[in-house]
Each structure stands twice: as structure tokens, then as C-alpha cells.
Scaffold this active site. Structure first.
Site, PDB file in Angstrom:
ATOM      1  N   ASN A  89       0.809  -1.228   0.000  1.00  0.00           N
ATOM      2  CA  ASN A  89       0.000   0.000   0.000  1.00  0.00           C
ATOM      3  C   ASN A  89       0.839   1.273   0.000  1.00  0.00           C
ATOM      4  OD1 ASN A  89      -2.498   1.729   0.892  1.00  0.00           O
ATOM      5  ND2 ASN A  89      -0.967   2.037   2.503  1.00  0.00           N
ATOM      6  N   SER A 141      -4.100   2.777  -8.426  1.00  0.00           N
ATOM      7  CA  SER A 141      -4.867   4.032  -8.425  1.00  0.00           C
ATOM      8  C   SER A 141      -5.605   4.158  -9.748  1.00  0.00           C
ATOM      9  CB  SER A 141      -3.908   5.211  -8.262  1.00  0.00           C
ATOM     10  OG  SER A 141      -4.557   6.414  -8.592  1.00  0.00           O
ATOM     11  N   TYR A 154       3.344   9.480 -11.260  1.00  0.00           N
ATOM     12  CA  TYR A 154       2.476   8.655 -10.400  1.00  0.00           C
ATOM     13  C   TYR A 154       1.667   7.663 -11.243  1.00  0.00           C
ATOM     14  CZ  TYR A 154      -1.101   7.812  -6.748  1.00  0.00           C
ATOM     15  OH  TYR A 154      -1.944   7.246  -5.826  1.00  0.00           O
ATOM     16  N   LYS A 158       1.802   3.587 -10.988  1.00  0.00           N
ATOM     17  CA  LYS A 158       0.615   2.809 -10.618  1.00  0.00           C
ATOM     18  C   LYS A 158       0.181   1.871 -11.747  1.00  0.00           C
ATOM     19  CE  LYS A 158      -0.005   4.316  -6.414  1.00  0.00           C
ATOM     20  NZ  LYS A 158       0.040   3.406  -5.249  1.00  0.00           N
TER      21      LYS A 158
HETATM   22  P1  NDP Z   1      -0.919   8.480   3.085  1.00  0.00           P
HETATM   23  O1  NDP Z   1       0.070   9.495   2.630  1.00  0.00           O
HETATM   24  O2  NDP Z   1      -2.047   8.893   3.974  1.00  0.00           O
HETATM   25  O3  NDP Z   1      -0.150   7.236   3.783  1.00  0.00           O
HETATM   26  C1  NDP Z   1       0.954   6.670   3.132  1.00  0.00           C
HETATM   27  C2  NDP Z   1       1.463   5.487   3.908  1.00  0.00           C
HETATM   28  O4  NDP Z   1       2.588   4.932   3.184  1.00  0.00           O
HETATM   29  C3  NDP Z   1       1.998   5.848   5.292  1.00  0.00           C
HETATM   30  O5  NDP Z   1       1.804   4.753   6.142  1.00  0.00           O
HETATM   31  C4  NDP Z   1       3.492   6.087   5.037  1.00  0.00           C
HETATM   32  O6  NDP Z   1       4.316   5.898   6.174  1.00  0.00           O
HETATM   33  C5  NDP Z   1       3.763   5.017   3.994  1.00  0.00           C
HETATM   34  N1  NDP Z   1       4.907   5.364   3.154  1.00  0.00           N
HETATM   35  C6  NDP Z   1       5.007   6.427   2.316  1.00  0.00           C
HETATM   36  N2  NDP Z   1       6.218   6.436   1.732  1.00  0.00           N
HETATM   37  C7  NDP Z   1       6.885   5.367   2.212  1.00  0.00           C
HETATM   38  C8  NDP Z   1       8.190   4.847   2.013  1.00  0.00           C
HETATM   39  N3  NDP Z   1       9.073   5.446   1.183  1.00  0.00           N
HETATM   40  N4  NDP Z   1       8.548   3.728   2.670  1.00  0.00           N
HETATM   41  C9  NDP Z   1       7.693   3.136   3.516  1.00  0.00           C
HETATM   42  N5  NDP Z   1       6.441   3.561   3.755  1.00  0.00           N
HETATM   43  C10 NDP Z   1       6.052   4.680   3.114  1.00  0.00           C
HETATM   44  O7  NDP Z   1      -1.475   7.832   1.728  1.00  0.00           O
HETATM   45  P2  NDP Z   1      -2.919   7.220   1.373  1.00  0.00           P
HETATM   46  O8  NDP Z   1      -3.432   6.437   2.510  1.00  0.00           O
HETATM   47  O9  NDP Z   1      -3.745   8.283   0.774  1.00  0.00           O
HETATM   48  O10 NDP Z   1      -2.519   6.256   0.171  1.00  0.00           O
HETATM   49  C11 NDP Z   1      -2.193   4.880   0.385  1.00  0.00           C
HETATM   50  C12 NDP Z   1      -1.990   4.232  -0.969  1.00  0.00           C
HETATM   51  O11 NDP Z   1      -3.175   4.367  -1.740  1.00  0.00           O
HETATM   52  C13 NDP Z   1      -0.873   4.859  -1.789  1.00  0.00           C
HETATM   53  O12 NDP Z   1      -0.190   3.870  -2.512  1.00  0.00           O
HETATM   54  C14 NDP Z   1      -1.616   5.764  -2.735  1.00  0.00           C
HETATM   55  O13 NDP Z   1      -0.888   5.977  -3.924  1.00  0.00           O
HETATM   56  C15 NDP Z   1      -2.878   4.958  -2.978  1.00  0.00           C
HETATM   57  N6  NDP Z   1      -3.999   5.752  -3.431  1.00  0.00           N
HETATM   58  C16 NDP Z   1      -4.525   6.756  -2.648  1.00  0.00           C
HETATM   59  C17 NDP Z   1      -5.604   7.478  -3.098  1.00  0.00           C
HETATM   60  C18 NDP Z   1      -6.237   8.558  -2.297  1.00  0.00           C
HETATM   61  O14 NDP Z   1      -7.148   9.235  -2.828  1.00  0.00           O
HETATM   62  N7  NDP Z   1      -5.859   8.773  -1.054  1.00  0.00           N
HETATM   63  C19 NDP Z   1      -6.196   7.227  -4.422  1.00  0.00           C
HETATM   64  C20 NDP Z   1      -5.572   6.152  -5.148  1.00  0.00           C
HETATM   65  C21 NDP Z   1      -4.525   5.448  -4.659  1.00  0.00           C
HETATM   66  P3  NDP Z   1       4.633   7.140   7.207  1.00  0.00           P
HETATM   67  O15 NDP Z   1       3.379   7.330   8.025  1.00  0.00           O
HETATM   68  O16 NDP Z   1       5.771   6.674   8.033  1.00  0.00           O
HETATM   69  O17 NDP Z   1       4.955   8.331   6.365  1.00  0.00           O
END
Ligand code: NDP
Length: 243
Positions: A89, A141, A154, A158
Site C-alpha cells: 500500500n 490508483s 504517479y 501505478k
Molecule cells: P498516506 O500518505 O495517507 O499514507 C501513506 C502510507 O505509506 C503511510 O503509512 C506512510 O508511512 C507510507 N509510506 C510512504 N512512503 C513510504 C516509504 N518510502 N517507505 C515506507 N512507507 C512509506 O497515503 P494514502 O493512505 O492516501 O494512500 C495509500 C496508498 O493508496 C498509496 O499507494 C496511494 O498511492 C494509494 N492511493 C490513494 C488514493 C487517495 O485518494 N488517497 C487514491 C488512489 C490510490 P509514514 O506514516 O511513516 O509516512
């Protein structure tokens, strides 16, 4: 006789969608290996919530874009006990029109979102093959399915995940490992807090943004459902944004 609980590795489980997935899988009876990058406070909070449900939660802090760090965190652990489910994720966005996009913006997104898939799934796949069971769910996504202006990096990452998951599904299906993709539209998390919501909302046939729970419930189905004949599929959770 007691049987040990199933284990789910939730990659990027500290916030947003990943947090909801970790909580839902814990509710379904999985112990959780929860990875995060930097936000220790958020990760501690999810761990406490999972433990309050009576499930175990191991926190693993590493950057998914760092091959050696991912291997160090996961290889021995998965070798001792293969996870039953893995949810990839973790993801970031660095939006910019392509004409202005810097190499750093391109590299950061590809390295985290796409190389991260290799870095995380590779150390766990052999132990899963050895056990001849498992579920892998990759979070893509809508941008990866249809392309999104301002998100060439992005969208590429994806779309790449969709190709990777489909190919892996063909490789490991006969070993009873299911690989599928969940593809959210616009879900209200910190990642999309800056988007012009009033411009996006009219494009969504359901007339509302997604909630993290909407994504978590389908991921839970793909990880926990016993009667499964779904393999290599991309399941959109987008309110009709892409039909
Ligand atoms: P958030 O930014 O709210 O959360 C991201 C999560 O990924 C956090 O737990 C973060 O950890 C972790 N993370 C980010 N970068 C890294 C890294 N380099 N290494 C390890 N962990 C990492 O994102 P969302 O919940 O919105 O998104 C989750 C997924 O869903 C993503 O892949 C996103 O692309 C996808 N997505 C989201 C959408 C949306 O509308 N929100 C739509 C479509 C897809 P930490 O807390 O430590 O930073």
C-alpha cells in the site's frame, strides 16, 4: 488444539488507507506486521489499536525504496514464518505537469511506488511459494488505469504495479497464491488534502469521495475470503470515476 493466527504484512500501514486496512485485517483475526517510513507516533497508535483488539502487531520501520533496508527487515522474518497475506500500500505523489517535472520528482515516485513493490515482495515470495498459500493485494490508483494530467510519474508507477501484479498472478497462481490489485479513486486522506475537491466531485457518479474503510473492506475480502476464484484482477474502488 490451538492453531496460530494468520499473519498479514501491511506495507505503509501507519496512516490513511493502510491504517484502515491494518485495522480491518486485525478485526478479521490476522496478526499484523505493519511497516511505515517515518511517522512513529502514527504507527504506535495503530499498533495500540490492534493490540486492544487482542491481536499482535510488529512494527517495521524502513523506506520501501531502499532495497537493502527492505530485505533486512523482511527476509529472515518471512523465512521463519511466511505471511499469509501481503498488502503493498505504501505510496507517494509528487505532482507536477510533465513539462515542469524534475528528475527528482520522477525518481522519488518510481522508486517508492514501483521499485518498492520489488523490494518488499521479493523477500517474501519464496517463503510464500514454499508454503503454497497466500494472498497479495497491491494498491494501485485510478490514475494508473486512465492516466491523470499532472501525474505522469504517479500514473506510470501505478500502471506499472498493475502490470507487475498481473504477471506475478500468472507465475504463482498454481502455488495457491492469489495476486490482485485494488485501485482507489479519490479517498479522503492526507495525500489528497490539497486537491481541488469542488472540481473533482462532479466527475464522480456516486457524488462523494471514498472513505478509507471502502478500500479496506475489499482488501479484507481479497485477503480473508476462503472461497476465492479471483486472480490477476484490478478492482476499482472509485465511486464510478472510471467506468
Ligand atoms: P498516506 O500518505 O495517507 O499514507 C501513506 C502510507 O505509506 C503511510 O503509512 C506512510 O508511512 C507510507 N509510506 C510512504 N512512503 C513510504 C516509504 N518510502 N517507505 C515506507 N512507507 C512509506 O497515503 P494514502 O493512505 O492516501 O494512500 C495509500 C496508498 O493508496 C498509496 O499507494 C496511494 O498511492 C494509494 N492511493 C490513494 C488514493 C487517495 O485518494 N488517497 C487514491 C488512489 C490510490 P509514514 O506514516 O511513516 O509516512
Amino acid at each position: 488444539m490451538t492453531t496460530s493466527p494468520k499473519v498479514a504484512l501491511v506495507v505503509g500501514g501507519s496512516r490513511g488507507i493502510g491504517r484502515a486496512i491494518a485495522l480491518k485485517l486485525a478485526q478479521s483475526g490476522f496478526d499484523i506486521w505493519l511497516t511505515f517510513h517515518q511517522n512513529q507516533t502514527a504507527a504506535d497508535e495503530v499498533k495500540a489499536a490492534i493490540e486492544a483488539m487482542g491481536r499482535a502487531c510488529d512494527l517495521l520501520k524502513f523506506d520501501v525504496g531502499d532495497h537493502d533496508a527492505a530485505k533486512a527487515a523482511l527476509a529472515d522474518k518471512a523465512d521463519r514464518r511466511a505471511p499469509d497475506a501481503v498488502v503493498f500500500n505504501a505510496g507517494i505523489a509528487r505532482d507536477n505537469l510533465f513539462v515542469w517535472m524534475t528528475k527528482a520528482e520522477w525518481d522519488a515516485v518510481i522508486n517508492t511506488n514501483l521499485n518498492g513493490f520489488y523490494n518488499v515482495i521479493h523477500p517474501v515470495i519464496f517463503p510464500m511459494l514454499r508454503e503454497k498459500r497466500g494472498r497479495i493485494v497491491v494498491i494501485s490508483s485510478t490514475s494508473g488505469q486512465v492516466g491523470q494530467a499532472g501525474q505522469v510519474n504517479y500514473s506510470a508507477s501505478k500502471a506499472g504495479l498493475i502490470g507487475a501484479a498481473k504477471a506475478l498472478a500468472r507465475e504463482v497462481g498454481k502455488k495457491n497464491i492469489f495476486v490482485n490489485v485494488v485501485s482507489p479513486g479519490v479517498v479522503e486522506t492526507e495525500m489528497v488534502a490539497h486537491l481541488p475537491k469542488e472540481q473533482i466531485l462532479p466527475l464522480i457518479p456516486l457524488g462523494k469521495f471514498g472513505r478509507v474503510e471502502d478500500v479496506a473492506s475489499i482488501v479484507n475480502y481479497l485477503c480473508a475470503e476462503e472461497a476465492m476464484y479471483i486472480q490477476g484482477q484490478v478492482i476499482g474502488v472509485n465511486g464510478g470515476l472510471a467506468i
